[in-house]
Design an enzyme around this catalytic site. Structure first.
Site, PDB file in Angstrom:
ATOM      1  N   ASP A 145       0.859  -1.187   0.000  1.00 31.88           N
ATOM      2  CA  ASP A 145       0.000   0.000   0.000  1.00 31.88           C
ATOM      3  C   ASP A 145       0.893   1.234   0.000  1.00 31.88           C
ATOM      4  O   ASP A 145       2.120   1.137  -0.067  1.00 31.88           O
ATOM      5  CB  ASP A 145      -0.943  -0.003   1.209  1.00 31.88           C
ATOM      6  N   GLY A 186       4.567   1.767  -1.671  1.00 26.21           N
ATOM      7  CA  GLY A 186       4.781   2.292  -3.012  1.00 26.21           C
ATOM      8  C   GLY A 186       3.473   2.668  -3.657  1.00 26.21           C
ATOM      9  O   GLY A 186       2.419   2.674  -3.006  1.00 26.21           O
ATOM     10  N   PHE A 206       0.768   1.626  -6.561  1.00 23.36           N
ATOM     11  CA  PHE A 206       0.413   0.516  -7.461  1.00 23.36           C
ATOM     12  C   PHE A 206       0.173   0.984  -8.894  1.00 23.36           C
ATOM     13  O   PHE A 206      -0.135   0.175  -9.768  1.00 23.36           O
ATOM     14  CB  PHE A 206      -0.771  -0.301  -6.933  1.00 23.36           C
ATOM     15  N   HIS A 246     -12.451  -0.782  -7.939  1.00 20.34           N
ATOM     16  CA  HIS A 246     -13.664   0.036  -8.064  1.00 20.34           C
ATOM     17  C   HIS A 246     -13.439   1.512  -7.723  1.00 20.34           C
ATOM     18  O   HIS A 246     -14.309   2.342  -7.985  1.00 20.34           O
ATOM     19  CB  HIS A 246     -14.806  -0.546  -7.217  1.00 20.34           C
TER      20      HIS A 246
END
Length: 341
Positions: free
Chosen positions: A203, A228, A230, A248
């Site tokens: 995360d 980091g 994503f 989502h």
């Protein structure tokens, strides 16, 4: 059509729907006042509750009478109030607590819903307009609220994790990466169910600083964290990747970038699980994802999707759809994908 006959039943139903926020705001108030915690050790009088919550006694009674009338707490014949199972979901720091969600959803999220029309008319994010910054920047700038949101997501996750674990066998995978894993609740549940697996909670750096402190003592040899973005790079060559309630949050272009990063990190034959609500292609059918989609529209750039829409994202990112797996709730279906080339 303008001259539809007066239907009192429909009128009262619409009145009830419109007034639903009254109950939601009352729940927010009792959560802020920590009424559940004050009642945790037994019934108390109104005077005791007013003193301990620093509240106006008569006004507090009106609040508690209303919440008790919808099943939250109980008013006893002797004038005391008592906690019950429904009120118990608002206790602090217990597994599955809904209190953090109440504080977030009726706190910083609430103005965005009041601004929903703006989002519908412009296609922009109501939260961004109200707070003059994105949801993610808001939590970076307000770490206490961000910590509460992590607790909120963990509380909601607690209600669905067993269904996910029961629906999917994680035991064949040696290394599992949870993309956007927050405080690690999902990963911890998986590792307990798969004693030979190792896990990485991935995360934002400011998130995993907290995640690291949450790792149970008996999982510290099998679980690590990695910080980091994503949208740039994630840990490579794991057997299984998963993202729960992450895709989502992002529009199609953003989601495809994220999924391409996953594709790059995955080995040939590696699997990805997307855990999100999957809206059925059935008109007018009630489904939790259709309402959850409004929440996403108010808060972020993303949306809840149909299976067809998910398949489009996978095709564009180079991943192959394998199967859709239902769980015990409509907000956490499992889409299994694989990297074939």
């Amino acid at each position: 059509m303008k001259n539809l006959p007066n239907n009192p039943e429909c009128t009262f139903k619409m009145y009830e729907l419109i007034s639903g926020y009254w109950i939601a705001c009352a729940i927010y108030s009792v959560a802020k006042l920590q009424i559940a915690d004050l009642l945790a050790n037994g019934p108390k009088t109104l005077a005791e509750l007013a003193k301990e919550s620093n509240s106006h006694e008569i006004s507090l009674y009106r609040l508690l009478r209303a919440t008790a009338s919808v099943g939250i707490f109980e008013e006893l014949p002797d004038g005391k109030f008592r906690i019950n199972d429904l009120g118990g979901t608002l206790l602090s720091d217990v597994p599955g607590s809904i209190k953090p969600w109440a504080l977030a959803n009726l706190g910083e999220h609430f103005p965005a819903f009041g601004n929903l029309t703006y989002g519908v008319q412009t296609g922009k994010v109501p939260f961004d307009d109200v707070h003059e910054k994105s949801l993610w920047d808001y939590y970076k700038d307000n770490p206490a609220a961000g910590a509460n949101l992590m607790k909120a997501m963990a509380g909601v996750s607690g209600a669905v994790l067993k269904g996910i674990i029961d629906a999917y066998d994680f035991s064949p995978y040696k290394t599992i990466v949870d993309i956007g894993g927050g405080n690690g609740a999902m990963m911890f549940s998986i590792l307990y169910a798969s004693p030979l697996s190792k896990g990485i909670v991935f995360d934002e750096p400011y998130v995993v600083e907290t995640s690291c402190k949450q790792i149970p003592e008996d999982l510290k040899e099998r679980c690590t964290v990695f910080g980091g973005s994503f949208f740039e790079e994630i840990p490579a060559n794991a057997d299984l990747y998963l993202s729960k309630w992450v895709i989502h949050d992002w529009n199609d272009a953003e989601a495809i970038i994220l999924l391409k990063v996953c594709h790059k990190a995955m080995p040939i034959g590696g699997k990805l699980l997307i855990i999100d609500s999957v809206i059925p292609d059935v008109l007018n059918e009630p489904h939790a994802g259709k309402l959850l989609d409004l929440n996403v529209m108010a808060m972020a750039t993303g949306k809840e999707r149909t299976l067809k829409e998910f398949k489009h994202l996978l095709k564009e990112s180079g991943l192959s759809f394998k199967k859709l797996i239902a769980t015990n709730t409509q907000i956490s279906s499992v889409i299994e994908c694989e990297k074939l080339v």
